[in-house]
Scaffold this active site. Sequence first.
Site, PDB file in Angstrom:
ATOM      1  N   CYS A  89       0.832  -1.204   0.000  1.00 45.08           N
ATOM      2  CA  CYS A  89       0.000   0.000   0.000  1.00 45.08           C
ATOM      3  C   CYS A  89       0.870   1.259   0.000  1.00 45.08           C
ATOM      4  CB  CYS A  89      -0.986  -0.040   1.164  1.00 45.08           C
ATOM      5  SG  CYS A  89      -2.381   1.107   0.940  1.00 45.08           S
ATOM      6  N   HIS A 147      -3.703  -5.016   0.696  1.00 41.23           N
ATOM      7  CA  HIS A 147      -3.186  -5.358   2.021  1.00 41.23           C
ATOM      8  C   HIS A 147      -3.226  -6.875   2.231  1.00 41.23           C
ATOM      9  CE1 HIS A 147      -2.559  -1.511   4.109  1.00 41.23           C
ATOM     10  NE2 HIS A 147      -3.499  -1.057   3.296  1.00 41.23           N
ATOM     11  N   GLU A 189      -1.703  -8.705   4.264  1.00 40.40           N
ATOM     12  CA  GLU A 189      -1.666  -9.103   5.678  1.00 40.40           C
ATOM     13  C   GLU A 189      -3.060  -9.173   6.287  1.00 40.40           C
ATOM     14  OE1 GLU A 189      -2.074  -4.688   5.977  1.00 40.40           O
ATOM     15  OE2 GLU A 189      -1.070  -6.088   4.608  1.00 40.40           O
TER      16      GLU A 189
END
Length: 250
Positions: free
Chosen positions: A130, A230, A232
């Site tokens: 990001c 993202h 994660e």
Amino acid sequence: MSEATRQAPGGPGDADRSPPVIGITTYLEPARWGVWVREAALLPAPYARAVERAGGVPVMLPPTGGLRGVDALVRRLDGLVIAGGGDVDPDLYGADRHPETGPPQPQRDRFELALVRAAVEADLPFLAICRGMQVLNVARGGTLVQYLPQEVGNEDHAPAVGMVGRHRVHINPTSAIGKIMGDGADVPTYHHQAVKRLGKGLSAVAYAADQVVEAVELQGHRFGIGVQWHPEEGDDRRLFEALVAESAGR
């Protein structure tokens, strides 16, 4: 990409090998704990968990002012995650500030730009996420779109304030990311800025339906990947596993 990219840790000989140390950049923000309100280096827990679950050892990297130590820091890491966060200062890519651009974070900007440049020079495997992808692009001389809804006419990339959304990305199947993830994926997303002009040596390898660049790769680097989403925040660990595998083989 080397053979290490295609083989996650767990093969022959891995029992005798220390897991790779993966540095993760952090926020520098006021925070509250107990009776204290102090400036703190902050990292959302999913980053560290994603690295650990992929077989790496996560280490937080606060944005220090001692930039002369960046090269030494890079030499001690096996891999790097440039994490998400606030907007990069538009002064750094020669643009006027848009009203929707967040306040400047000069210490973090300086540190991460220096860190990315040192990682590129050292051929250190990295995954830029990001804001991290935007830092990478600026470090390579590129520019950014400062407010996507005005540019593309939708809010698909950050559909609700403070809540991660999802959308589809289309990936070049011959790219390094394509070899890891295939030709498309539904990804977690939360951003209002994006790549405008690509930086030197970067190739765009994934796009959203509105043609926003969703992933880049640094040509000639052993593992230099940036994604606008993202990873994660989702259950798909393949990008982190690939980073850890490449870092283990360094």
